[in-house]
Design an enzyme around this catalytic site. Structure first.
Site, PDB file in Angstrom:
ATOM      1  CG  ASP A 185      32.725  78.109  84.078  1.00 48.92           C
ATOM      2  OD1 ASP A 185      32.215  77.922  82.371  1.00 48.92           O
ATOM      3  OD2 ASP A 185      33.316  78.160  84.504  1.00 48.92           O
TER       4      ASP A 185
ATOM      5  CD  GLU B  66      32.392  74.108  80.324  1.00 45.95           C
ATOM      6  OE1 GLU B  66      30.251  74.789  79.760  1.00 45.95           O
ATOM      7  OE2 GLU B  66      32.957  74.572  80.515  1.00 45.95           O
ATOM      8  CD  GLU B  67      27.272  72.654  82.423  1.00 46.33           C
ATOM      9  OE1 GLU B  67      27.702  73.673  81.654  1.00 46.33           O
ATOM     10  OE2 GLU B  67      27.497  72.567  83.520  1.00 46.33           O
TER      11      GLU B  67
ATOM     12  CG  LEU C 226      22.904  77.676  77.038  1.00 48.10           C
ATOM     13  CD1 LEU C 226      22.651  76.955  75.517  1.00 48.10           C
ATOM     14  CD2 LEU C 226      21.518  77.939  78.501  1.00 48.10           C
ATOM     15  CG  ASP C 227      30.437  78.558  75.161  1.00 46.44           C
ATOM     16  OD1 ASP C 227      31.569  78.378  75.538  1.00 46.44           O
ATOM     17  OD2 ASP C 227      30.604  80.015  74.390  1.00 46.44           O
TER      18      ASP C 227
ATOM     19  CG  ASP D 208      30.640  74.870  76.978  1.00 42.77           C
ATOM     20  OD1 ASP D 208      30.681  75.394  76.593  1.00 42.77           O
ATOM     21  OD2 ASP D 208      29.559  74.130  77.096  1.00 42.77           O
TER      22      ASP D 208
ATOM     23  CG  ASP E 281      24.734  76.141  81.975  1.00 48.31           C
ATOM     24  OD1 ASP E 281      25.728  76.589  83.070  1.00 48.31           O
ATOM     25  OD2 ASP E 281      25.000  76.588  80.573  1.00 48.31           O
TER      26      ASP E 281
ATOM     27  CD  GLU F 273      34.438  75.827  76.482  1.00 40.20           C
ATOM     28  OE1 GLU F 273      35.578  76.329  76.296  1.00 40.20           O
ATOM     29  OE2 GLU F 273      33.671  76.116  76.162  1.00 40.20           O
TER      30      GLU F 273
END
Ligand code: P6P
Length: 352
Positions: free
Chosen positions: A81, A110-111, A135-136, A133, A87, A292
């Protein structure tokens, strides 16, 4: 004529404690006795996440005013993404808060492609690992739609004498010792579980504290809303299309925010079902199992709901093979997940 002053409507927090506010810190400390590993580390971890959430909330609330909107120049994240600057900021703050306290030994985000080792603080060896995560739903930031932080906490499996290993992170969701989310919406709410029910805490900016506002959250048995990206309808498998047709035939409302934390929170409060089936672009599903689906599945199950893949495997039982593994998901009110299950059993072309 005697005037009667209207009594302020009771909130959940005041119901149990008169007019006394119960802060997240107090609640965590009081609940520590319920927790079999009550070593204070988990208490510290949950408080660290609460602090990071307040810092992130401050920036999310003014994102429209300062130049941290828009795509970070750090490129794409592990999920491919586009990284929004918030984020990156949220990720950095969560890592910083957890590294400063040393209450965990490693982090996965996630990052970040790989796990991040956390050095012991005051040579204290931590038994916990944290996944998040940060900042989903961040693609919604520029249009002022709610976004959220999702987190999961496990005990490490590897020898505490050495660094954490990737295997520490590849545990089924049933091994989570705590999980939850922060929703940065019209108000900022932190919802978490340690396996003893679900509680929600709303941030009171006037005192800078998360205050108990949703004690012992229970998801409604049924609901009138379904959440799915209807735009992919023609690409869904037959059983998904038949189920969605059924939702329409039953006059369910379609509510899809495009921010999973927002959709799940609404379903937790009002009832409903959230679906992310396989699509051509995401044949294994889009959403990430470890940071998530698993944490949100633990919260929803602890609130009395159900969470399956669209191949009817319980999300929390999935054996992860890789850190950023994707999966399909059907999660929400138990009666609605059961209804979906019946459609999959009836129409699925694949052996279940
Ligand atoms: P789609 C946000 O990017 C996210 O990861 C979830 O928060 C959200 O539910 C989903 O993706 C939306 O995906 O394909 O419908 O835009």
């Amino acid at each position: 004529m005697a005037t009667t002053t209207k009594k302020a409507p009771e909130t959940i927090a005041t119901q149990q404690h008169g007019n006394r506010i119960v802060t997240l810190d107090e609640f965590i400390i009081r609940s520590e006795k319920d927790f079999e590993y009550a070593t204070g580390e988990l208490t510290g971890l949950l408080r660290d996440i609460g602090v990071a959430a307040k810092i992130i909330n401050r920036e999310v609330n003014k994102a429209g005013l300062v130049n941290i909107i828009g795509v970070a120049d750090s490129g794409d994240n592990a999920s491919g993404d586009k990284q929004q600057k918030l984020d990156v900021y949220a990720n950095e703050k969560l890592i910083e808060c957890l590294q400063n306290s040393g209450e965990c030994c490693a982090i996965a985000s996630e990052e970040n492609d790989d796990i991040i080792q956390v050095s012991p603080v005051n040579s204290k060896k931590s038994n916990y690992i944290v996944l998040f995560d940060p900042l989903d739903g961040s693609s919604n930031i520029d249009v002022n739609v709610s976004v959220g932080t999702i987190f999961a906490i496990y005990r490490r499996r590897s020898d505490a004498a050495g660094p954490a290993t990737k295997e520490d992170f590849l545990q089924p969701g049933t091994k989570q010792v705590a999980a939850g989310y922060v929703l940065y919406g019209t108000s900022t709410i932190l919802v978490y579980t340690t396996g003893h029910g679900v509680n929600g805490f709303t941030l009171d900016p006037s005192i800078g504290e998360f205050c108990l506002s949703h004690r012992n959250l229970r998801i409604p048995e049924n609901g009138q809303f379904y959440a799915v990206n209807q735009g992919y309808y023609s690409k869904f498998d037959l059983e998904m299309r038949r189920y969605i047709d059924n939702c329409s035939d039953q006059n369910y409302g379609l509510r899809y925010i495009g921010s999973m934390v927002s959709d799940i929170h609404r379903i937790l409060i009002q009832g409903g079902i959230f679906l992310y089936p396989s699509t051509r672009k995401y044949p294994k599903g889009k959403l990430r199992l470890l940071y998530e689906c698993n944490p949100l599945a633990m919260v929803v199950e602890q609130a009395g709901g159900k969470s399956l893949t669209t191949q009817l495997k319980r999300i929390l039982d999935m054996e992860p093979r890789e850190l950023h593994q994707r999966c399909t998901i059907a999660i929400g009110s138990p009666a609605m997940v059961d209804e979906l299950k019946a459609f999959v059993e009836r129409y699925s072309a694949l052996p279940l």
